[in-house]
Design an enzyme around this catalytic site. Structure first.
Site, PDB file in Angstrom:
ATOM      1  N   ASP A   1       0.874  -1.162   0.000  1.00  9.56           N
ATOM      2  CA  ASP A   1       0.000   0.000   0.000  1.00  9.56           C
ATOM      3  C   ASP A   1       0.921   1.225   0.000  1.00  9.56           C
ATOM      4  O   ASP A   1       2.115   1.128   0.291  1.00  9.56           O
ATOM      5  CB  ASP A   1      -0.951   0.005   1.197  1.00  9.56           C
ATOM      6  N   TRP A   2       0.348   2.371  -0.350  1.00 10.04           N
ATOM      7  CA  TRP A   2       1.160   3.570  -0.595  1.00 10.04           C
ATOM      8  C   TRP A   2       1.880   4.025   0.676  1.00 10.04           C
ATOM      9  O   TRP A   2       1.243   4.301   1.679  1.00 10.04           O
ATOM     10  CB  TRP A   2       0.265   4.654  -1.190  1.00 10.04           C
TER      11      TRP A   2
END
Ligand code: NOJ
Length: 726
Positions: free
Chosen positions: A226-227
């Protein structure tokens, strides 16, 4: 590894390999994540884009705003999920994007979770089938689907700090299942969650990522962080993570006043947001780790091969890409059809007597559908704008949208008086909350608002309701990624608004736009209630079509509705957790499994939803072959109008000493349209999961004995039963 990909990997230099496993800035400013290609070898760039409700192009580019995933789930229709997936992929393609960061498929463990609207259900069978549908649809258009967030990302509160403490059986029977379904459906990418599971960060989780996802399930695509969700370089690479995103800090820490090392990114207003300076962990640090022998070279090759493998699979390496399609008539119509089909009719009663001043005669009929000629008071703080979705990475900006006001005014033949009756409920946008670190252009994210400070008093609403045949009140909550709800009440004084309108007109219908269950304290005082979730751009058309009976409300609840304190995981240790640990002590007893085990009566059970038609079930029977049990039941529509029924099959296991199993579990379902007076025979295939439980030592186990299959209209409305011996 495909031969072509293996050849490329063999030719890549170390520096080039590094470029393929770490994100970079998209020169076009469209992608959410971007992998620069390697021109020397003819490897093109690879672009990834949000999200589950439609494309969110970073340059503000527009796209169809589909209904929220929870609304899609309420259709109980994997074919519609497939259609939505394919449409979103065509739009991604039209924006020049290669991978879609969808579907999200974490289960609804707690009703407070700010992202429940992006997910499918509290039930793993429903979530699995919808997940598989979206994945198949996306990939049918040569776009990579990304199932997220793996795994146990069930709360937004402290999502980057919390460890989900969850036992193996619960993981296997509940939380892992939709991800397994995505893998079986051929998903090309899996995104790891921000949280930890049993103490280990998901980006570093050798057991869940390496052993379970890759080795046991045979996942051949790439695992993306995930970012800013990558915890370590060596740990993640060796655990099985393949691609770091976004790979670059989203702003220069030197140039902001924000306290990037302190509370701003871990607590307080930005609770639940990752540190956007945490990047470049798979860049040089990874190359160094390979040099030091801490990450084997063949692991780096595997990472690169997995990314290239997906680029190859969608035809990108051959430059063979479909053009895609954006905002077509077909996509608009699909967004409307799903929004209407996902609308759940929770209650629909007739109001006898009738001294409300209305002229319509059919007082013995339920209040819905509304007579074409009836006069309507349309009330609600936000009736002038559509409810697109919740806040966060799924925010989509449509080309075209229809507010409830526009939809009802276009459909009604009687007079429509529109009164807000309450000040506007503001949407939560994650991008507003980030505005202190970045300049955010909000002009495009506003959906259009109503007149300021006019007709916002309850008295205005009451006067309109008194004078109309029917009052329709549209209420909403506001949820967002990065923040959980404090409670399940509708925001501000909306409950009081409903009460006042209901007191003025006994034919009051309430339309609830929510991102999950909400409390409905006025339930006994109103004639009808529709749960319309976040319907997206087609909001007004969809709700009008259901209110006036052009479409049957075909939705069924993908989550139980109950007062807040009756849900499981109400103890602080369970949710939001103490000392950064959320203990999943309720085990598999989540959602209806909890209410059934307690014998508690929810406000509305899982699977509930009324129709304007009427259905009678025949006897159920079952035929078995080696792979499945096929349950058959005839369903007759005894009404004078067509309708859509969702036939549900739940399995009740036999009692086994020392084993605590749910009373019943959803094992199969099918949505069918049935003409007036017609009978359809519905077939539901139950696989081995329908009977098995996960035993920590033995793995999946089916206890011998007699299993009762309950076929019906909801988890609490059984119409036929049949026994299966195992
Ligand atoms: C964080 C979210 O959790 C994820 O769902 C999303 O795809 C990425 N940000 C990129 O926006």
């Amino acid at each position: 590894m495909h031969e072509r990909v293996a050849e490329l990997v063999a030719e890549l230099t170390r520096e080039e390999k590094r470029r393929l496993v770490r994100g970079a800035v998209d020169p076009d400013g469209v992608a959410t994540g971007y992998v620069p290609g390697v021109e020397r070898l003819g490897i093109p760039p690879f672009s990834l884009v949000d999200g589950p409700l439609g494309v969110r192009a970073d340059d503000g580019g527009r796209a169809t705003a589909f209904p929220a995933s929870l609304a899609l789930a309420a259709t109980f229709d994997p074919d519609l999920a497939r259609e939505q997936g394919a449409a979103m992929a065509r739009e991604a393609r039209a924006h020049g994007q290669d991978a879609l960061l969808a579907p999200g498929t974490n289960l609804l463990r707690v009703p407070h979770c700010g992202r429940n609207f992006e997910y499918f259900s509290e039930d793993p069978e429903l979530a699995s089938r919808l997940t598989a549908g979206v994945v198949e649809g996306v990939e049918s258009e040569d776009v990579v689907a990304t199932v997220k967030h793996y795994v146990a990302n069930n709360q937004e509160r402290n999502r980057t700090g919390v460890s989900a403490e969850v036992d193996e059986r619960t993981l296997r029977e509940l939380y892992l299942r939709p991800f397994r379904a995505a893998v079986d459906a051929g998903v090309g990418s899996v995104m790891t969650a921000y949280n930890r599971v049993n103490g280990t960060h998901m980006s570093d989780h050798g057991y869940l990522v390496g052993d379970v996802l890759k080795d046991e399930w045979g996942f051949e695509g790439y695992v993306v962080s995930d970012w800013y969700g990558l915890e370590t370089t060596v740990g993640a690479a060796n655990a099985g993570l393949d691609l770091e995103m976004p790979g670059v800090a989203s702003f220069d820490p030197e140039e902001t006043d924000a306290d990037v090392d302190g509370d701003d990114f871990g607590a307080g207003d930005l609770d639940g947001l990752p540190d956007p300076t945490k990047a470049d962990m798979f860049g040089e640090p990874l190359a160094d780790a390979v040099d030091r022998g801490e990450v084997p070279e063949r692991r780096l090759d595997d990472m690169v091969g997995r990314v290239l493998g997906q680029m190859h699979r969608i035809g990108l390496l051959d430059g063979d890409q479909p053009d895609g399609a954006l905002d077509t008539t077909e996509h608009r119509e699909l967004a409307e059809r799903i929004a209407a089909r996902g609308t759940v009719l929770l209650k629909n009663e007739s109001v006898g007597g009738g001294d409300d001043g209305g002229a319509d005669a059919a007082r013995d009929d339920p209040v819905l559908p509304i007579d074409d000629e009836a006069s309507v008071a349309l009330v609600g703080p936000n009736v002038h704008e559509p409810k697109l979705g919740g806040g966060g990475s799924s925010e989509t900006t449509p080309f075209h949208s229809v507010s409830p006001r526009e939809g009802v005014e276009a459909r009604a033949e009687g007079t429509v008086t529109v009164v807000r009756g309450h000040s506007e409920i503001e949407d939560e946008s994650l991008f507003d909350r980030l505005a202190f670190v970045e300049e955010v252009d909000e002009s495009d994210t506003e959906a259009g608002t109503g007149p300021e400070d006019e007709d916002t008093t309850v008295d205005d609403a009451v006067a309109a309701a008194e004078a109309a045949d029917v009052a329709v009140v549209v209420v909403r909550d506001a949820t967002s990624e990065g923040r959980d709800k404090d409670d399940l009440r509708l925001p501000d004084e909306q409950d009081a608004l409903v009460e006042a309108v209901a007191a003025a007109n006994s034919r009051t219908v309430v339309v609830v736009n929510s991102g999950g269950p909400v409390e409905i304290p006025w339930l006994d005082d109103v004639a009808a209630v529709l749960a319309a979730w976040y319907p997206g751009q087609a909001d007004g058309d969809a709700v009008a079509s259901v209110l006036y009976g052009d479409r049957d409300p075909a939705g069924r609840l993908p989550t139980t509705f109950a007062p807040e304190d009756e849900y499981p995981a109400t103890d602080e240790r369970q949710y939001p957790g103490v000392d950064d640990e959320a203990h999943y002590e309720e085990g598999v007893f989540v959602g209806y499994r909890h209410f059934d085990a307690r014998g508690a009566e929810p406000t509305f059970p899982f699977g509930h939803g009324l129709s304007y038609a009427a259905f009678e079930y025949g006897d159920a029977d079952v035929v078995a072959d080696e792979r499945k049990h096929r349950v058959r039941v005839a369903v007759e529509n005894t009404a004078a109008r067509p309708g859509r029924e969702v036939v549900q099959a739940y399995v009740r296991p036999p009692e086994v000493d020392g084993v605590d199993r749910p009373v019943r579990e959803l094992a199969g379902f099918a949505a069918v349209s049935v003409d007036a007076g017609a009978t359809e025979t519905v077939e539901l295939d139950l696989d081995e999961h329908a009977f098995a439980r996960y035993d920590a030592e033995e793995g999946w186990t089916t206890d011998p004995g007699s299993y009762r299959v309950e076929v019906g209209r909801s988890s609490r409305d059984v119409q036929a039963t049949v026994e299966v011996e195992r």
